[in-house]
Design a protein around this motif. Structure first.
Motif, short mmCIF file in Angstrom:
data_model
loop_
_atom_site.label_atom_id
_atom_site.label_comp_id
_atom_site.label_asym_id
_atom_site.label_seq_id
_atom_site.Cartn_x
_atom_site.Cartn_y
_atom_site.Cartn_z
N UNK A 1 0.81 -1.20 0.00
CA UNK A 1 0.00 0.00 0.00
C UNK A 1 0.85 1.26 0.00
N UNK A 2 0.59 2.16 -0.94
CA UNK A 2 1.26 3.46 -0.99
C UNK A 2 0.34 4.49 -0.35
N UNK A 3 0.79 5.10 0.74
CA UNK A 3 -0.02 6.09 1.45
C UNK A 3 -0.12 7.37 0.62
N UNK A 4 -1.35 7.83 0.38
CA UNK A 4 -1.54 9.09 -0.33
C UNK A 4 -2.22 10.15 0.53
N UNK A 5 -2.63 9.76 1.75
CA UNK A 5 -3.22 10.74 2.64
C UNK A 5 -3.66 10.11 3.94
N UNK A 6 -3.64 10.91 5.03
CA UNK A 6 -4.11 10.44 6.33
C UNK A 6 -4.59 11.64 7.13
N UNK A 7 -5.73 11.47 7.80
CA UNK A 7 -6.28 12.56 8.59
C UNK A 7 -7.13 11.99 9.72
N UNK A 8 -7.49 12.85 10.68
CA UNK A 8 -8.39 12.44 11.74
C UNK A 8 -9.74 13.13 11.54
#
Length: 204
Positions: free
Chosen positions: A120-127
């Motif tokens: 998996x290639x991370x393209x975004x993360x948020x809460x």
């Protein structure tokens, strides 16, 4: 820039396989993930997310296939309607698939079992409040996936899949003050179930 270059390379390789290789089949995938993150402070498969993409397959033996996939996936964890973390990925599972004919009454139905690794290639993360958490997480995570699918009709199949991270996807230097890790935990792992509908462009 490195993520964009890798993403473009993956897509071009994926499309070239389908376009120039004889004997390949494939189709598109639409699904929903129910996920949690092992190692955080909440539990339960409460985080819903999309799973969209395409796949190709090639028969390498009698009813045995190798199947690369290219998926956009949303994973994460939530509790009581509040998102603890939501991650978006470009995922590349490469699974081995075997078709098992199952007799049901007067008809024979095809059940397909599959398993393999996924990157998996991370393209975004948020809460939940929109804070960017990407700098706290690794750019890549490796998972193992497996499940089964059932051909609903010629051209359609229903898939059930389980996935789990093979290692922690949080950066080892990430501050615990970010409240991503539960007390006493040292890593985070994706833990999810996928329900999907697949449209097949070929008989495979």
């Amino acid at each position: 820039m490195e993520k964009k270059l890798l993403f473009t390379t993956i897509i071009l390789c994926f499309l070239s396989i389908q376009s120039f290789s004889q004997g390949f089949g494939g189709g598109v995938h639409v699904g929903l993930n129910a996920s949690q993150v092992d190692g955080d402070a909440v539990s339960g498969f409460n985080k819903a997310g999309l799973s969209l993409g395409a796949f190709v397959n090639y028969e390498i033996g009698d009813n045995i296939f190798i199947q690369p996939e290219l998926l956009f996936e949303q994973l994460g964890s939530a509790s009581q309607g509040i998102t603890f973390v939501q991650t978006s990925h470009v995922s590349l599972p490469i699974v081995f698939k075997i078709t098992i004919p199952v007799q049901m009454g007067n008809t024979t139905q095809a059940i397909q079992l599959h398993a393999g690794p996924a990157i998996g290639l991370l393209i975004g993360a948020k809460n939940d409040v929109g804070n960017d958490l990407s700098n706290l997480l690794k750019n890549f995570d490796t998972r193992i996936v497996g499940g089964l699918s059932y051909r609903l009709a010629p051209g359609f199949s229903f898939m059930l899949r389980y996935g789990y991270s093979l290692g922690s996807f949080i950066e080892t230097t990430a501050p615990t003050a970010a409240n991503l890790l539960a007390p006493g935990k040292t890593g985070l792992a994706h833990n999810y179930v996928n329900l999907g509908l697949r449209v097949h462009f070929t008989a495979n």
